[in-house]
Design a protein around this motif. Structure first.
Motif, PDB file in Angstrom:
ATOM      1  N   GLY A 112      -6.241 -15.329  26.844  1.00  0.00           N
ATOM      2  CA  GLY A 112      -6.793 -15.336  28.186  1.00  0.00           C
ATOM      3  C   GLY A 112      -5.965 -14.585  29.207  1.00  0.00           C
ATOM      4  O   GLY A 112      -6.365 -14.460  30.361  1.00  0.00           O
ATOM      5  N   CYS A 113      -4.807 -14.084  28.825  1.00  0.00           N
ATOM      6  CA  CYS A 113      -3.959 -13.318  29.736  1.00  0.00           C
ATOM      7  C   CYS A 113      -4.256 -11.822  29.592  1.00  0.00           C
ATOM      8  O   CYS A 113      -4.917 -11.402  28.655  1.00  0.00           O
ATOM      9  N   LEU A 114      -3.740 -11.037  30.537  1.00  0.00           N
ATOM     10  CA  LEU A 114      -3.796  -9.585  30.439  1.00  0.00           C
ATOM     11  C   LEU A 114      -2.486  -9.100  29.846  1.00  0.00           C
ATOM     12  O   LEU A 114      -1.416  -9.602  30.205  1.00  0.00           O
ATOM     13  N   THR A 133      -6.595 -21.462  35.024  1.00  0.00           N
ATOM     14  CA  THR A 133      -5.174 -21.475  35.356  1.00  0.00           C
ATOM     15  C   THR A 133      -4.378 -20.777  34.268  1.00  0.00           C
ATOM     16  O   THR A 133      -4.848 -20.599  33.149  1.00  0.00           O
ATOM     17  N   GLY A 134      -3.187 -20.375  34.608  1.00  0.00           N
ATOM     18  CA  GLY A 134      -2.264 -19.818  33.619  1.00  0.00           C
ATOM     19  C   GLY A 134      -2.595 -18.423  33.139  1.00  0.00           C
ATOM     20  O   GLY A 134      -2.201 -18.052  32.039  1.00  0.00           O
ATOM     21  N   ILE A 135      -3.296 -17.626  33.940  1.00  0.00           N
ATOM     22  CA  ILE A 135      -3.627 -16.258  33.515  1.00  0.00           C
ATOM     23  C   ILE A 135      -2.498 -15.336  33.969  1.00  0.00           C
ATOM     24  O   ILE A 135      -2.361 -14.999  35.139  1.00  0.00           O
ATOM     25  N   LEU A 136      -1.680 -14.953  33.020  1.00  0.00           N
ATOM     26  CA  LEU A 136      -0.509 -14.118  33.281  1.00  0.00           C
ATOM     27  C   LEU A 136      -0.800 -12.663  32.953  1.00  0.00           C
ATOM     28  O   LEU A 136      -1.738 -12.358  32.220  1.00  0.00           O
ATOM     29  N   ILE A 137       0.037 -11.790  33.476  1.00  0.00           N
ATOM     30  CA  ILE A 137       0.098 -10.406  33.000  1.00  0.00           C
ATOM     31  C   ILE A 137       1.442 -10.302  32.295  1.00  0.00           C
ATOM     32  O   ILE A 137       2.499 -10.356  32.935  1.00  0.00           O
ATOM     33  N   HIS A 138       1.407 -10.244  30.976  1.00  0.00           N
ATOM     34  CA  HIS A 138       2.648 -10.182  30.202  1.00  0.00           C
ATOM     35  C   HIS A 138       2.540  -9.098  29.141  1.00  0.00           C
ATOM     36  O   HIS A 138       1.489  -8.503  28.947  1.00  0.00           O
ATOM     37  N   ASN A 139       3.671  -8.845  28.472  1.00  0.00           N
ATOM     38  CA  ASN A 139       3.665  -7.764  27.491  1.00  0.00           C
ATOM     39  C   ASN A 139       3.068  -8.225  26.168  1.00  0.00           C
ATOM     40  O   ASN A 139       3.016  -9.407  25.860  1.00  0.00           O
ATOM     41  N   GLY A 140       2.581  -7.258  25.427  1.00  0.00           N
ATOM     42  CA  GLY A 140       1.947  -7.483  24.136  1.00  0.00           C
ATOM     43  C   GLY A 140       1.202  -6.223  23.756  1.00  0.00           C
ATOM     44  O   GLY A 140       0.920  -5.379  24.611  1.00  0.00           O
ATOM     45  N   ARG A 142       7.392 -17.901  36.104  1.00  0.00           N
ATOM     46  CA  ARG A 142       8.432 -17.712  35.087  1.00  0.00           C
ATOM     47  C   ARG A 142       7.821 -18.057  33.735  1.00  0.00           C
ATOM     48  O   ARG A 142       7.472 -19.195  33.461  1.00  0.00           O
ATOM     49  N   TRP A 143       7.654 -17.033  32.895  1.00  0.00           N
ATOM     50  CA  TRP A 143       6.991 -17.176  31.603  1.00  0.00           C
ATOM     51  C   TRP A 143       7.915 -17.914  30.646  1.00  0.00           C
ATOM     52  O   TRP A 143       9.042 -17.488  30.383  1.00  0.00           O
ATOM     53  N   SER A 144       7.438 -19.001  30.080  1.00  0.00           N
ATOM     54  CA  SER A 144       8.278 -19.843  29.215  1.00  0.00           C
ATOM     55  C   SER A 144       8.708 -19.122  27.938  1.00  0.00           C
ATOM     56  O   SER A 144       9.777 -19.409  27.409  1.00  0.00           O
ATOM     57  N   LYS A 145       7.903 -18.196  27.446  1.00  0.00           N
ATOM     58  CA  LYS A 145       8.258 -17.516  26.188  1.00  0.00           C
ATOM     59  C   LYS A 145       9.451 -16.577  26.345  1.00  0.00           C
ATOM     60  O   LYS A 145      10.207 -16.376  25.408  1.00  0.00           O
ATOM     61  N   SER A 146       9.591 -15.947  27.534  1.00  0.00           N
ATOM     62  CA  SER A 146      10.664 -14.971  27.713  1.00  0.00           C
ATOM     63  C   SER A 146      11.659 -15.380  28.792  1.00  0.00           C
ATOM     64  O   SER A 146      12.751 -14.818  28.861  1.00  0.00           O
ATOM     65  N   GLY A 147      11.282 -16.317  29.656  1.00  0.00           N
ATOM     66  CA  GLY A 147      12.139 -16.691  30.767  1.00  0.00           C
ATOM     67  C   GLY A 147      12.086 -15.691  31.917  1.00  0.00           C
ATOM     68  O   GLY A 147      12.778 -15.850  32.914  1.00  0.00           O
ATOM     69  N   ARG A 148      11.260 -14.653  31.781  1.00  0.00           N
ATOM     70  CA  ARG A 148      11.162 -13.611  32.805  1.00  0.00           C
ATOM     71  C   ARG A 148      10.045 -13.930  33.791  1.00  0.00           C
ATOM     72  O   ARG A 148       9.083 -14.610  33.449  1.00  0.00           O
ATOM     73  N   LEU A 149      10.189 -13.381  35.000  1.00  0.00           N
ATOM     74  CA  LEU A 149       9.112 -13.478  35.969  1.00  0.00           C
ATOM     75  C   LEU A 149       7.996 -12.519  35.572  1.00  0.00           C
ATOM     76  O   LEU A 149       8.269 -11.369  35.203  1.00  0.00           O
ATOM     77  N   VAL A 150       6.766 -12.995  35.646  1.00  0.00           N
ATOM     78  CA  VAL A 150       5.593 -12.160  35.362  1.00  0.00           C
ATOM     79  C   VAL A 150       4.532 -12.445  36.430  1.00  0.00           C
ATOM     80  O   VAL A 150       4.519 -13.519  37.026  1.00  0.00           O
ATOM     81  N   PRO A 151       3.638 -11.485  36.678  1.00  0.00           N
ATOM     82  CA  PRO A 151       2.547 -11.744  37.610  1.00  0.00           C
ATOM     83  C   PRO A 151       1.574 -12.775  37.034  1.00  0.00           C
ATOM     84  O   PRO A 151       1.373 -12.848  35.823  1.00  0.00           O
ATOM     85  N   ILE A 152       0.994 -13.579  37.926  1.00  0.00           N
ATOM     86  CA  ILE A 152      -0.019 -14.558  37.540  1.00  0.00           C
ATOM     87  C   ILE A 152      -1.209 -14.384  38.474  1.00  0.00           C
ATOM     88  O   ILE A 152      -1.036 -14.206  39.683  1.00  0.00           O
ATOM     89  N   LEU A 153      -2.418 -14.384  37.907  1.00  0.00           N
ATOM     90  CA  LEU A 153      -3.628 -14.261  38.712  1.00  0.00           C
ATOM     91  C   LEU A 153      -3.982 -15.619  39.295  1.00  0.00           C
ATOM     92  O   LEU A 153      -3.887 -16.637  38.610  1.00  0.00           O
ATOM     93  N   TYR A 196      -9.087 -20.464  28.119  1.00  0.00           N
ATOM     94  CA  TYR A 196      -8.220 -20.985  27.069  1.00  0.00           C
ATOM     95  C   TYR A 196      -7.261 -22.010  27.667  1.00  0.00           C
ATOM     96  O   TYR A 196      -7.023 -23.055  27.113  1.00  0.00           O
ATOM     97  N   ALA A 197      -6.723 -21.679  28.849  1.00  0.00           N
ATOM     98  CA  ALA A 197      -5.676 -22.506  29.447  1.00  0.00           C
ATOM     99  C   ALA A 197      -6.233 -23.695  30.231  1.00  0.00           C
ATOM    100  O   ALA A 197      -5.487 -24.418  30.836  1.00  0.00           O
ATOM    101  N   GLY A 198      -7.542 -23.864  30.202  1.00  0.00           N
ATOM    102  CA  GLY A 198      -8.135 -24.968  30.946  1.00  0.00           C
ATOM    103  C   GLY A 198      -8.511 -24.532  32.348  1.00  0.00           C
ATOM    104  O   GLY A 198      -8.219 -23.429  32.772  1.00  0.00           O
ATOM    105  N   ASP A 199      -9.180 -25.400  33.039  1.00  0.00           N
ATOM    106  CA  ASP A 199      -9.510 -25.080  34.414  1.00  0.00           C
ATOM    107  C   ASP A 199      -9.259 -26.297  35.294  1.00  0.00           C
ATOM    108  O   ASP A 199      -9.234 -27.422  34.842  1.00  0.00           O
TER     109      ASP A 199
END
Length: 107
Positions: free
Chosen positions: A79-81, A64-71, A32-43, A55-58
């Motif tokens: 660091g996300c797609l 960790t924290g590599i999402l596929i979100h809109n942009g 659940r992506w904190s910026k939108s509250g929507r479910l998004v895929p995570i690698l 970027y998000a640390g390891d």
């Protein structure tokens, strides 16, 4: 028996060149992506290395924290797609509707 569903459709995603994801096949989960509250895929299980900085640390050698979100621009990602919302919605539906492991291959 564990099977997987792999996504082989060529898809143009935007990625910040400062935080490239290493080529490989990764399992997708949901977050659940904190910026939108929507479910998004995570690698999951993306290796961390000096060649592919995180970027998000390891954690224990994994990024960790590599999402596929809109942009629409590289600057929208640290660091996300980035993908169109229609693709994200389709991936979320696929992950939710199957009992199989869903993977994505990055080349």
């Amino acid at each position: 028996m564990t099977r997987s569903i792999s996504i082989f459709v060529p898809l143009k995603c935007i990625e910040n060149p400062s935080y490239l994801i290493p080529p490989g096949t990764y399992t997708l989960g949901l977050h659940r992506w904190s910026k939108s509250g929507r479910l998004v895929p995570i690698l999951q299980n993306v290796p961390a290395s000096p060649e592919y900085p995180s970027y998000a640390g390891d954690t224990k050698g994994f990024r960790t924290g590599i999402l596929i979100h809109n942009g629409t621009r590289e600057e929208h990602s640290h660091g996300c797609l980035l993908a169109p919302q229609s693709v994200i919605d389709s991936l979320v539906t696929l992950i939710q509707s199957t009992h199989e492991k869903v993977t994505i291959t990055i080349q």
